[in-house]
Design a protein around this motif. Structure first.
Motif, PDB file in Angstrom:
ATOM      1  N   VAL A   1     -41.168  33.957   6.312  1.00  0.00           N
ATOM      2  CA  VAL A   1     -41.370  32.510   6.402  1.00  0.00           C
ATOM      3  C   VAL A   1     -40.146  31.945   7.112  1.00  0.00           C
TER       4      VAL A   1
ATOM      5  N   ASP B   1     -38.450  33.919  -5.131  1.00  0.00           N
ATOM      6  CA  ASP B   1     -39.824  33.420  -5.159  1.00  0.00           C
ATOM      7  C   ASP B   1     -40.095  32.724  -3.824  1.00  0.00           C
ATOM      8  N   VAL B   2     -40.797  33.426  -2.941  1.00  0.00           N
ATOM      9  CA  VAL B   2     -41.025  32.913  -1.590  1.00  0.00           C
ATOM     10  C   VAL B   2     -41.799  31.595  -1.618  1.00  0.00           C
ATOM     11  N   ASP B   3     -42.807  31.490  -2.464  1.00  0.00           N
ATOM     12  CA  ASP B   3     -43.613  30.266  -2.501  1.00  0.00           C
ATOM     13  C   ASP B   3     -42.803  29.071  -2.995  1.00  0.00           C
ATOM     14  N   ALA B   4     -41.949  29.275  -4.004  1.00  0.00           N
ATOM     15  CA  ALA B   4     -41.101  28.181  -4.498  1.00  0.00           C
ATOM     16  C   ALA B   4     -40.106  27.754  -3.418  1.00  0.00           C
TER      17      ALA B   4
ATOM     18  N   ARG C   1     -43.196  39.766   3.913  1.00  0.00           N
ATOM     19  CA  ARG C   1     -43.579  38.397   4.273  1.00  0.00           C
ATOM     20  C   ARG C   1     -42.387  37.722   4.939  1.00  0.00           C
TER      21      ARG C   1
ATOM     22  N   ASP D   1     -45.419  31.615   8.792  1.00  0.00           N
ATOM     23  CA  ASP D   1     -45.585  32.247   7.487  1.00  0.00           C
ATOM     24  C   ASP D   1     -46.457  33.465   7.743  1.00  0.00           C
TER      25      ASP D   1
ATOM     26  N   GLU E   1     -40.101  22.776   2.681  1.00  0.00           N
ATOM     27  CA  GLU E   1     -41.071  21.788   3.187  1.00  0.00           C
ATOM     28  C   GLU E   1     -40.721  20.411   2.653  1.00  0.00           C
TER      29      GLU E   1
ATOM     30  N   LYS F   1     -40.499  28.139  -0.167  1.00  0.00           N
ATOM     31  CA  LYS F   1     -41.274  27.493   0.903  1.00  0.00           C
ATOM     32  C   LYS F   1     -41.538  26.035   0.550  1.00  0.00           C
ATOM     33  N   LEU F   2     -41.948  25.782  -0.665  1.00  0.00           N
ATOM     34  CA  LEU F   2     -42.205  24.413  -1.113  1.00  0.00           C
ATOM     35  C   LEU F   2     -40.936  23.560  -1.023  1.00  0.00           C
TER      36      LEU F   2
END
Length: 147
Positions: free
Chosen positions: A42, A14-17, A40, A32, A23, A19-20
């Protein structure tokens, strides 16, 4: 000829998880980039590091969470651990290895607390990203000659 490690690819589900998480851990977001639904990239750089980590979609066939033993070198293991914990990252307790040279896989030979006399290269703490990619903080206060 110099050869410098520049990027390590982290396999994530899960790229968004992810990334979070990075960060939150205080890594600097470098890029990104999205090119359609299947690609994608990142990229993050840990504070003070010359090497970045790249995660994304369509960039590796490795199983999510399969990157292990990624070392982040710090000069004060307890301060680094506290900073990450303060950012909401679950970090294990500081430990050293019973043999005193390096750490064994799977927690074998771990002794609670920093290395005796806070010997350089001897204290560790572990954490993982949401997929289980494994990171190790390692305290180095004085480098070996030639490093």
């Amino acid at each position: 000829m110099d050869m410098k490690l520049e990027v390590v690819v982290l396999p994530v589900s899960d790229v968004d998880a992810a990334k979070l998480f990075y960060e939150q851990a205080g890594f600097r977001l470098d890029i990104d980039y999205v090119a359609g639904d299947a690609f994608r990239v990142v990229q993050f750089t840990p504070p003070g590091s010359g090497c970045s980590v790249t995660l994304g979609k369509g960039i590796t066939s490795a199983a999510p969470g399969s990157a292990q033993g990624l070392h982040l070198v710090v000069t004060d293991i307890e301060a680094a651990r506290s900073e990450l914990v303060g950012r909401g990252v679950e970090v294990g307790e500081v430990f050293h290895d019973a043999g005193g040279v390096f750490h064994h896989a799977g927690g074998k030979g771990q002794v609670p607390g920093p290395a005796p006399d806070r010997a350089s290269y001897g204290s560790f703490a572990e954490f993982s990203d949401p997929d289980g990619n494994g990171w190790i903080l390692q305290e180095i206060t004085e480098r070996l000659p030639g490093r």
